[in-house]
Scaffold this active site. Structure first.
Site, short mmCIF file in Angstrom:
data_model
loop_
_atom_site.label_atom_id
_atom_site.label_comp_id
_atom_site.label_asym_id
_atom_site.label_seq_id
_atom_site.Cartn_x
_atom_site.Cartn_y
_atom_site.Cartn_z
CD GLU A 60 -2.75 -0.97 2.62
OE1 GLU A 60 -2.47 -0.12 3.48
OE2 GLU A 60 -3.67 -1.79 2.75
CE LYS A 101 5.33 4.95 6.97
NZ LYS A 101 5.10 6.29 7.45
NE ARG A 115 -3.04 3.73 12.05
CZ ARG A 115 -2.12 2.83 12.37
NH1 ARG A 115 -0.84 3.16 12.40
NH2 ARG A 115 -2.47 1.59 12.67
NE ARG A 133 1.74 6.28 15.72
CZ ARG A 133 2.80 6.24 14.95
NH1 ARG A 133 2.76 6.82 13.77
NH2 ARG A 133 3.88 5.62 15.32
CD GLU A 180 -1.19 8.69 7.80
OE1 GLU A 180 -1.48 7.77 8.59
OE2 GLU A 180 -0.21 9.45 7.98
CG PHE A 189 -4.61 1.89 6.21
CD1 PHE A 189 -4.51 1.27 7.43
CD2 PHE A 189 -4.18 3.20 6.09
CE1 PHE A 189 -4.00 1.94 8.53
CE2 PHE A 189 -3.67 3.89 7.18
CZ PHE A 189 -3.59 3.26 8.41
NE ARG A 209 7.78 0.39 16.09
CZ ARG A 209 7.33 1.41 15.36
NH1 ARG A 209 7.21 1.30 14.07
NH2 ARG A 209 6.99 2.54 15.94
CE LYS A 251 8.78 2.41 10.37
NZ LYS A 251 8.47 3.36 11.40
#
Ligand code: AMP
Length: 553
Positions: A229, A231, A236, A252, A282, A321, A398, A404
């Site tokens: 996707e 970025k 966010r 966020r 986003e 997303f 994470r 990313k």
């Protein structure tokens, strides 16, 4: 700290445990509820005057001497004349209810009403009680305890074992509210905590992406087909719609930012076909043609006033997303493609609300080509998402389900880090009178502490140097923060409560005896990039991430 807190929690009656959990953090509600104290010093001083019978002028002098509202209140109440009879005993419930009342008052006359309420509390308080109440209402309690320490202490107090913290932490990721977790644990035990689920209107901690050294590494972490996707360098947003149709937007940092984006609320109401949902995306600023504008343009939408004007001036687009909840059912444990497949079905795409750009591939060349295409469209890079059966939404984690890849990674040996400012050094020469360098730290999730990684002096413009002392003043403390691990060589001139996060670009990670991240890692040639106001201290780059990057070198 954990042991002391655990012992204390054991003695708290069940009906008070949630309140105690919040107060330990210097709060009266979960952060996302936005009930923030923070009265002005002048008003609190007035309340101390009313409660102690001492003149305001005298109190002001006392405050100049002690430099702390808490010590001033304590001293003043110690000197209270015997003729002022105490008005009964203060209960935790009363403190809590009155503090809530204070945050709820608005409009004309509210300042005086707030002062009266605080004065009433102080009249019943002991001198040391007054010390803490006054600090609490000014939001300067700063015990240095974080949410993770409270969870640790709860695990020790109510399950006898610290290792059960994992269960509490998993629940906290879905329900970042220590009050709810504490009460559930005490009333229903660990079984109850395990059952804590998504609750529409209460934010879920957001899932984060890992990073790799080269694009070829993606296949090692995610064999087979992946979704790639765009970025986007925006903000966010987690959007919730409840059964009554009410839409709430969270940032966020899990702050309620609904009022900033009335336009988005409208688009979500009209173009998402579901009675209840939690979706993520986003938001970016766009021009009339729908082209992406820089992050700084979007930041103009961060405001309390003139919101309607700026809805017109700075139009936005939300690129969705993920789908975390749909019509009464959590989607967190579904695979990525199931979640996004459903998302695509229920969203009618338009200029202001759409689905993230994406391709599905197992070819690294195609991933690279898509990356270049995204950069050309003005985006920041790509996020590669696992399509495995177990590619669930890892709340607050994470994990390796998302990777990313940003444009900075392609520059020679450079990488960015989001670090917390924990101290400052006075400047010399041209920089005398302002801070010359900042001491920056990573967050160690395991120990809930902050560890230093670099002294940051490069990239700070004159304008920024002027601004820094004001920006940081609120967080200045007289000693190093309780959760900060620092070497003697890095003793700063000024210390700060870990709160402000900055993005730092560095050439590489090296070994250093002066810093505490990873038992002695440091950044070479660190350079200030920007403030990351969207991140809390605990959302900074973690020590573990830095250690892993060092290993891959
Ligand atoms: P970073 O802040 O560098 O750790 O990158 C993670 C952030 O990228 C997320 O918190 C999102 O705000 C943002 N982001 C932009 N596009 C996407 C996307 N397609 N999927 C997930 N996150 C995204």
């Amino acid at each position: 700290m954990r042991e002391i807190l655990a012992d204390f929690f054991k003695s708290v009656p069940t009906e008070d445990i949630a309140k105690v959990a919040y107060l330990t953090l210097g709060q009266i509600a979960s952060e996302y509820e936005g009930e923030v104290l923070g009265m002005a010093e002048k008003s609190v001083l007035k309340a101390v005057a009313m409660a102690s019978g001492m003149e305001l002028g005298k109190l002001g002098k006392m405050l100049d001497e002690t430099g702390d509202i808490g010590l001033t209140a304590e001293k003043a109440l110690q000197k209270k004349p015997q003729t002022l009879v105490p008005l009964g005993t203060l209960t935790l419930r009363e403190v809590f209810e009155k503090l809530h009342k204070v945050t709820s008052l608005e409009g004309s006359g509210s300042q005086d009403a707030k002062v009266t309420i605080i004065a009433q509390l102080l009249q019943k308080a002991s001198p040391s009680g007054a010390k803490y109440i006054t600090r609490m209402v000014m939001s300067t309690l700063r015990m240095g305890v974080g949410d993770m320490t409270v969870l640790d202490a709860l695990a020790i107090a109510y399950t006898g074992e610290k290792k059960n913290k994992g269960i509490l932490e998993a629940a906290y990721n879905i329900c970042p509210d220590v009050g709810v977790i504490a009460e559930t644990l005490v009333v229903e035990g660990l079984k109850g905590v395990e059952k804590i689920d998504v609750h529409v209107g209460r934010p879920i901690k957001m899932m984060l992406a890992q990073r790799v050294e080269t694009l070829e590494d993606v296949a090692k972490k995610m064999p087979g087909k992946v979704t790639v996707e765009g970025k986007y360098d925006g903000e966010r947003i987690q959007a919730h719609k409840d059964k009554k149709g009410k839409i709430t937007l969270f940032s966020r940092r899990l702050e309620n930012i609904t009022n900033q984006f009335p336009d988005l609320v409208g688009y979500l109401e009209k173009n998402v076909d579901a009675k209840e949902f939690v979706v993520e995306g986003e938001v970016i600023a766009i021009d009339a043609a729908g082209k992406c504008l820089p992050f700084q343009t979007l930041m103009q939408r961060k405001r309390k006033h003139d919101v309607a004007d700026f809805v017109m001036k700075v139009p936005v687009q939300l690129k969705l997303f993920d789908l975390l909840y749909y019509n009464g059912k959590t989607q967190l444990h579904e695979a990525y493609y199931t979640r996004t497949g459903l998302l695509e079905k229920i969203v009618s795409c338009g200029k202001h609300l759409t689905i993230a750009d994406k391709i599905v591939t197992d070819d690294v060349e195609e991933i690279h080509a898509f990356f270049v295409k995204m950069l050309k469209s003005g985006f920041e890079g790509i996020i590669i998402k696992s399509m495995a059966e177990d590619s669930e939404y890892q709340a607050g984690t994470r994990g390796w389900n998302w990777i990313k890849w940003k444009k900075e990674y392609v520059k020679e040996m450079s990488d960015t880090f989001d670090l917390v400012i924990v101290g400052a050094f006075y400047g010399r020469g041209r920089r005398s009178g302002v801070y010359g360098a900042l001491l920056c730290a990573t967050y160690n999730e395991k120990t809930d502490t902050f560890e230093t990684l670099c002294k940051l002096g490069t990239g700070l413009t004159d304008e920024l140097l002027e601004e820094l002392p004001t920006r940081l003043a609120k967080y200045k403390i007289s000693h190093k923060a309780a959760r900060l691990q620092v070497k003697r060589e890095m003793e700063a001139d000024v210390w700060f409560e870990p709160a402000i996060v900055v993005e730092v670009l560095a050439a590489e990670i090296t070994k250093s005896p002066y810093h505490t991240t990873g038992s002695g890692l440091a950044l070479r040639f660190p350079r200030f990039v920007k403030f990351r106001d969207d991140k809390k201290a605990e959302q900074a780059t973690t020590s573990l991430e830095v250690m892993e990057m060092m290993k891959r070198k």
